[in-house]
Each structure stands twice: as structure tokens, then as C-alpha cells.
Design a protein around this motif. Structure first.
Motif, short mmCIF file in Angstrom:
data_model
loop_
_atom_site.label_atom_id
_atom_site.label_comp_id
_atom_site.label_asym_id
_atom_site.label_seq_id
_atom_site.Cartn_x
_atom_site.Cartn_y
_atom_site.Cartn_z
N UNK A 104 -0.09 -13.05 17.08
CA UNK A 104 0.54 -11.74 16.93
C UNK A 104 1.08 -11.56 15.52
N UNK A 105 1.73 -12.61 15.00
CA UNK A 105 2.28 -12.50 13.65
C UNK A 105 1.19 -12.55 12.58
N UNK A 106 0.09 -13.23 12.89
CA UNK A 106 -1.05 -13.19 11.98
C UNK A 106 -1.60 -11.78 11.90
N UNK A 107 -1.79 -11.14 13.07
CA UNK A 107 -2.28 -9.76 13.09
C UNK A 107 -1.35 -8.81 12.36
N UNK A 108 -0.05 -8.97 12.61
CA UNK A 108 0.94 -8.12 11.94
C UNK A 108 0.92 -8.36 10.43
N UNK A 109 0.94 -9.63 10.04
CA UNK A 109 1.01 -9.97 8.62
C UNK A 109 -0.21 -9.52 7.84
N UNK A 110 -1.41 -9.71 8.43
CA UNK A 110 -2.62 -9.31 7.71
C UNK A 110 -2.71 -7.79 7.58
#
Length: 413
Positions: free
Chosen positions: A21-27
Motif C-alpha cells: 500500500x505504501x509502495x503504491x502511495x509513494x510511487x
């Protein structure tokens, strides 16, 4: 006791969707940042293709990099679909415009006439009674001069101002302004992109967790991270601009998020454009100093010479006797040139009337709200179409990197 094929602790599986989830948000956040920033190339320009935001080492925001191209796309749409500059300028009433300038023009003519007359015929001019000199200025048909000039200007407005060039130059010179247009028009869509990265990343992470539970090969987490970074960016962009037209799916109506806000976006776009770029002062500045200014000056010069001849009619015999016909002709030229040079200093007296009469903001807003979805999409979509695949791929690479880190930190001892 561990669970799953790898015999890992339950919390190690539980953390996978949250990391995704944080990867998706960060990218997604990073993709937006790289779309708009930095304004100028940041890095070492060892090698960089013209018009590309990336170099071997470094990056420039996509929109600042392609400000000229994007402004051209946007304003081609404006000038072909939203307004016609000749129709807009014809809204000015020549008589009202002349009245707005009357006081300023009389003061200007008084100043110019005194300067030139004292240079060419100081003796004869100073011998005239003050009321006679004042009458020469006051009795000039300044209203008629401005009215006739404005009618001529309206008929040839496309020959004296290049709106496309004016707007593109404004955007290239002020890259933050180009960012502002896209950021304010797409404010809600950009918020969706950031948040959707988290939601979609979590969903993909749950799938990733299920796969890892039954198959824990070392390549799974990096590949899954790449897919999360890639697809969260791709899906967010798809949902903003697709479908172009509302479609029914079961009990829902699906429509591109940006396209659903056409009326609201049109208001924002028209306001920014007319406040920042197509305001009255900018248009007149372009007329006076733009690429077609020579045409304007020639037109103004022709009208000014006729006006000066009319103004000097009463003193012509005295002037010719005092200085001769050749010098008199030169004096007329000097008066006309001074009027041309100083007219920009009093044109601001017409700004309030012109802004109200032209009413470009209403025209742009109304026309834009009436655009078909296929054309309205072009307002914001160019911000993403340019190097879109680069941003999506970068999201995938960052996701893969996080997947590798996750693999070694959580699951490899």
C-alpha cells in the motif's frame, strides 16, 4: 510456530499488504512530483535529448520541460474551439472606448504640442495667447481620432496581435504558471492519484501475500513490487480519463473522474487563463511590443498623422510662415511619433472598460463547458501523455527496489 510454505511468522505475512500500500502511495506521489518538479534540470547534464525530462544523471519536471509544447496544444484548442479574437475585440464599442481615453489623450496632446512647438517655433508659439493654445488642443476631434482608429484596429486585429504567440511566451517565461494551470484544474484528480495508490497497492498486496504464503521463491517480492508500482500508476491514470462517456456497469455509472467535472474545471481554467495570461494589459502589451507590433505601429501612425494635420489646421499658416513647409512637415512627423511613443502610457485608462466589455472569462468558460468529452480531455491529459510510460516504469522500478529490501529485511536471515 511459523505458517505457510516458508514457515514464517503470521505478522510477516500481515505486513506485506501494508508495504504494498505504501509502495503504491509513494510511487504515485513521486510520479506527480516528477511531473511538475523540478522547474529546471537538476543533475549533471552529461547527455540529454532535447525536449526530454531525463538525462543520464538528472531530471526536470515533464511539464516544465515541455511547457512550450503543452502550451501550444492547450492554446490551439482555445483559439480554435473556445474563442475568436476578432469576435472578442468587436465587443468593444469604439465610441465608449474613445470616451475612456479622452482626458488622457487631451493631456498627452497638450504635453506633446508644447514640447514640439517650443522646439520648432518657440517665438511664434509663445506669442499666441494661452487660451488660443488651449483651444487648439481642446477643439481637436480626439474622440473621432480614437473611434476611427479602433474601428480599423477591430477590422485588422488578427494582423496586429498573435494571441497564440503571446500565450506560449507567457508560459515558457513563467513555468510555475504552467504548473499552476494543471495543478488547479486537476486538483481533485491528483488527490485521487495519491490516495488510490494506497488502496490499489493494498489490494495487490493481499494477492501478493496469498502467493507468498504458498510460494516463497526469492523473485516473487521484487516482481510483485514492480507490478504494484506499475499498475497503481497505470490504473489511476486510466480511471481519470476513461471512459470518455458515461457507461452503465451493473448498478453503477462509470465515467472518467476528470471528465465528470467538466463544468467545474472549465470555471477554474477560464479564471486562471484570464487572470494570468489573457488579461487586458497583456493583450495591449502584445499589441504594442509583440511580433506583429510593426503592423500596429504603421496603422497607428497613419491615423495619427491625419489627426495631427487636423489639429494643426488653425496654426498651419503661422507655422509654415515661421519655419517653412519642410520643417513644418517634420514637426508633424515628430508630433505623431511622440503620440505613438507615449500612447502606451495612457492606454491603461481603458483597461476596466475593456475587461468588462471583452468578458473573455465567460466566453472561455461557457464554450469549454460545451466541448465534447474527446476535446475536453485535452485540457489535462497532455500533462500525463508526455512521457507517461516513463513515470509508470519508474513506479515499477521503485516498487521492485522496495520488494528486494522487504525480502532481505523480513524473510532472509
Amino acid at each position: 510456530m511459523g505458517v505457510g510454505v516458508g514457515n514464517y511468522e503470521w505478522w510477516e505475512y500481515f505486513i506485506i499488504p501494508w508495504v504494498a500500500a505504501f509502495v503504491g502511495f509513494g510511487t504515485n506521489v513521486l510520479a506527480l512530483q516528477m511531473t511538475f518538479l523540478p522547474l529546471d534540470f537538476w543533475g549533471i547534464p552529461l547527455f540529454r535529448l532535447e525536449g526530454r525530462p531525463w538525462g543520464i544523471i538528472g531530471w526536470q519536471g515533464i511539464i516544465p520541460t515541455k511547457a512550450e509544447k503543452m502550451a501550444g496544444i492547450t492554446f490551439d484548442m482555445m483559439t480554435t474551439r473556445l474563442f475568436n479574437i476578432k469576435e472578442i475585440f468587436n465587443r468593444l464599442d469604439a465610441h465608449t472606448f474613445a470616451q475612456e481615453m479622452e482626458d488622457g489623450l487631451l493631456l498627452l496632446m497638450d504635453k506633446v504640442m508644447n514640447e514640439v512647438a517650443n522646439e520648432y517655433m518657440p517665438g511664434a508659439w509663445n506669442k499666441l495667447p494661452q487660451d488660443v493654445r488651449d483651444e487648439i488642443i481642446v477643439m481637436t476631434e480626439s474622440d473621432e481620432f480614437i473611434e476611427q482608429f479602433m474601428v480599423d484596429l477591430q477590422n485588422h486585429i488578427e494582423d496586429v496581435v498573435d494571441i497564440r504567440s503571446m500565450t506560449i511566451q507567457a508560459c515558457v517565461a513563467n513555468k510555475p504558471l504552467v504548473n499552476k494551470i494543471f495543478l488547479e484544474c486537476g486538483e481533485k484528480e491528483f488527490t485521487f492519484i495519491r490516495r488510490s495508490g494506497f488502496y490499489f497497492g493494498f489490494i495487490f498486496g493481499c494477492i501478493q501475500m496469498g502467493i507468498w504464503f504458498v510460494y516463497d521463491s526469492a523473485w516473487v517480492l521484487p516482481v510483485a513490487g514492480f507490478l504494484v508500482g506499475w499498475f497503481t500508476n497505470w490504473i489511476a491514470l486510466k480511471l481519470i480519463f476513461s471512459p470518455l462517456h458515461p457507461k452503465r456497469f451493473l448498478c453503477w455509472t462509470i465515467h472518467g473522474l476528470f471528465l465528470k467535472r467538466q463544468h467545474e474545471v472549465s470555471e477554474t481554467f477560464a479564471r486562471i487563463i484570464c487572470v494570468e495570461i489573457l488579461h487586458t494589459k497583456a493583450i495591449w502589451d502584445s499589441i504594442f511590443d509583440g511580433p506583429l507590433s510593426n503592423n500596429f505601429i504603421a496603422m497607428l501612425r497613419a491615423h495619427t498623422l491625419v489627426f495631427v494635420e487636423s489639429m494643426l489646421a488653425e496654426v498651419k499658416p503661422i507655422a509654415v510662415a515661421a519655419m517653412g513647409a519642410v520643417k513644418y512637415a517634420q514637426m508633424k512627423e515628430d508630433i505623431a511619433q511622440k503620440v505613438i511613443d507615449e500612447l502606451p502610457g495612457i492606454i491603461d485608462q481603458t483597461y476596466a472598460y475593456s475587461q468588462e466589455a471583452l468578458d473573455m472569462e465567460t466566453t472561455i468558460r461557457t464554450k469549454m463547458q460545451e466541448l465534447p468529452s474527446e476535446e475536453f480531455e485535452g485540457v489535462l491529459h497532455p500533462a500525463f501523455q508526455e512521457d507517461e510510460i516513463t513515470l509508470i516504469f519508474l513506479g515499477g522500478v521503485l516498487g521492485a527496489i522496495v520488494g528486494v529490501i522487504q525480502l532481505f529485511v523480513l524473510f532472509y536471515e
